[in-house]
Enzyme design. Sequence first.
Site, mmCIF file in Angstrom:
data_model
loop_
_atom_site.group_PDB
_atom_site.id
_atom_site.type_symbol
_atom_site.label_atom_id
_atom_site.label_comp_id
_atom_site.label_asym_id
_atom_site.label_seq_id
_atom_site.Cartn_x
_atom_site.Cartn_y
_atom_site.Cartn_z
ATOM 1 N N GLY A 70 0.759 -1.244 0.000
ATOM 2 C CA GLY A 70 0.000 0.000 0.000
ATOM 3 C C GLY A 70 0.787 1.291 0.000
ATOM 4 O O GLY A 70 0.303 2.302 0.523
ATOM 5 N N ASN A 96 1.397 3.127 -2.588
ATOM 6 C CA ASN A 96 0.643 4.055 -3.445
ATOM 7 C C ASN A 96 -0.567 4.603 -2.703
ATOM 8 O O ASN A 96 -0.907 5.779 -2.823
ATOM 9 C CB ASN A 96 0.222 3.370 -4.748
ATOM 10 C CG ASN A 96 1.323 3.435 -5.796
ATOM 11 O OD1 ASN A 96 1.601 4.487 -6.344
ATOM 12 N ND2 ASN A 96 1.972 2.320 -6.030
ATOM 13 N N ILE A 139 -7.758 -9.045 -12.131
ATOM 14 C CA ILE A 139 -8.393 -8.470 -13.328
ATOM 15 C C ILE A 139 -9.876 -8.334 -13.034
ATOM 16 O O ILE A 139 -10.524 -9.306 -12.639
ATOM 17 C CB ILE A 139 -8.203 -9.421 -14.546
ATOM 18 C CG1 ILE A 139 -6.707 -9.721 -14.737
ATOM 19 C CG2 ILE A 139 -8.790 -8.796 -15.807
ATOM 20 C CD1 ILE A 139 -5.871 -8.520 -15.077
ATOM 21 N N ASN A 154 -5.908 3.220 -12.797
ATOM 22 C CA ASN A 154 -4.917 2.261 -12.295
ATOM 23 C C ASN A 154 -3.511 2.821 -12.469
ATOM 24 O O ASN A 154 -3.276 3.671 -13.335
ATOM 25 C CB ASN A 154 -5.051 0.937 -13.088
ATOM 26 C CG ASN A 154 -4.237 -0.195 -12.487
ATOM 27 O OD1 ASN A 154 -4.250 -0.407 -11.287
ATOM 28 N ND2 ASN A 154 -3.498 -0.896 -13.334
ATOM 29 N N HIS A 204 0.488 1.525 -13.153
ATOM 30 C CA HIS A 204 1.254 0.344 -13.574
ATOM 31 C C HIS A 204 2.725 0.741 -13.661
ATOM 32 O O HIS A 204 3.044 1.806 -14.237
ATOM 33 C CB HIS A 204 0.741 -0.169 -14.929
ATOM 34 C CG HIS A 204 1.406 -1.446 -15.370
ATOM 35 N ND1 HIS A 204 1.087 -2.671 -14.830
ATOM 36 C CD2 HIS A 204 2.384 -1.648 -16.273
ATOM 37 C CE1 HIS A 204 1.861 -3.598 -15.410
ATOM 38 N NE2 HIS A 204 2.650 -3.004 -16.275
HETATM 39 C C1 GRF Z 1 3.818 -0.846 -7.261
HETATM 40 O O1 GRF Z 1 4.936 -0.794 -8.118
HETATM 41 C C2 GRF Z 1 2.550 -0.914 -8.085
HETATM 42 O O2 GRF Z 1 2.623 -0.198 -9.294
HETATM 43 C C3 GRF Z 1 2.458 -2.377 -8.366
HETATM 44 O O3 GRF Z 1 2.783 -2.977 -7.125
HETATM 45 C C4 GRF Z 1 3.823 -2.185 -6.507
HETATM 46 C C5 GRF Z 1 3.540 -2.040 -5.038
HETATM 47 O O4 GRF Z 1 2.544 -1.133 -4.872
HETATM 48 N N1 GRF Z 1 1.152 -2.761 -8.815
HETATM 49 P P1 GRF Z 1 2.101 -0.656 -3.398
HETATM 50 O O5 GRF Z 1 3.375 -0.366 -2.613
HETATM 51 O O6 GRF Z 1 1.327 -1.793 -2.775
HETATM 52 O O7 GRF Z 1 1.277 0.562 -3.642
#
Ligand code: GRF
Length: 217
Positions: free
Chosen positions: A12, A14, A89, A104, A106
């Site tokens: 988490g 992001n 998905i 989203n 990526h």
């Molecule tokens: C990030 O690089 C995201 O883009 C990918 O998983 C990684 C970890 O994301 N989907 P987070 O730290 O859980 O936000």
Amino acid sequence: MLRIGVLASGRGTNLQAIIDACESKMINAKVAVVLSDNEHAYALERARKHGIDAFFVDARDKKRHEERMDELLQSHDVGLVVGAGYMRILSPWFIERWYGKIINIHPSLLPSFKGVDAQRQAWEYGVKISGCTTHFMDDKMDHGPIILQAAVRVNEEDTRDTLAERILKVEHQILPRSIDLFEKGRLRIEGRRVRILPGDTWLGKYSYPDVLYSEGY
Ligand code: GRF
């Protein structure tokens, strides 16, 4: 105020970047609910620490999983759904209900390196430039109209992890900015393209000098 619903499967970071951007008023929005298909996702803990409703939504039955997520997003009056490290998905049924209000992040320059561990795919391929992408979600994996991209240099001494870490820091910028642009009504989906209406920029305020950000950042 724009109410955001975040879907996350893992640690988490992001999500944390979105929470921090909301709390610091960088963006005029609020995380109303966090949903995860992984009951041990640290993302749920991050939400709870910030007093945000957080739910584990069992995904063993895909239809029930999506119906429950839809119920929770609706009941929390969510205006924008954000996939932030959400690893499933979503079905055409779900996408149809949220298309245009679900984005989203990526960790590659789509359409290169779709799918899982894009950072490793890029590093093993030997690219010299990688980066990250935000996009509207459609019913195909990592395929919807692109909102923002940022290009990150791959260094000779990089490992998969050092590259992923460098990209992640930029993800934490373009995802909040994409939410900001949505909240300001500056995104227009025109077929495969997203037109970004004129307005302010985060360049120079929240940007790294050696990163190339797409127009609208
Ligand atoms: C990030 O690089 C995201 O883009 C990918 O998983 C990684 C970890 O994301 N989907 P987070 O730290 O859980 O936000």
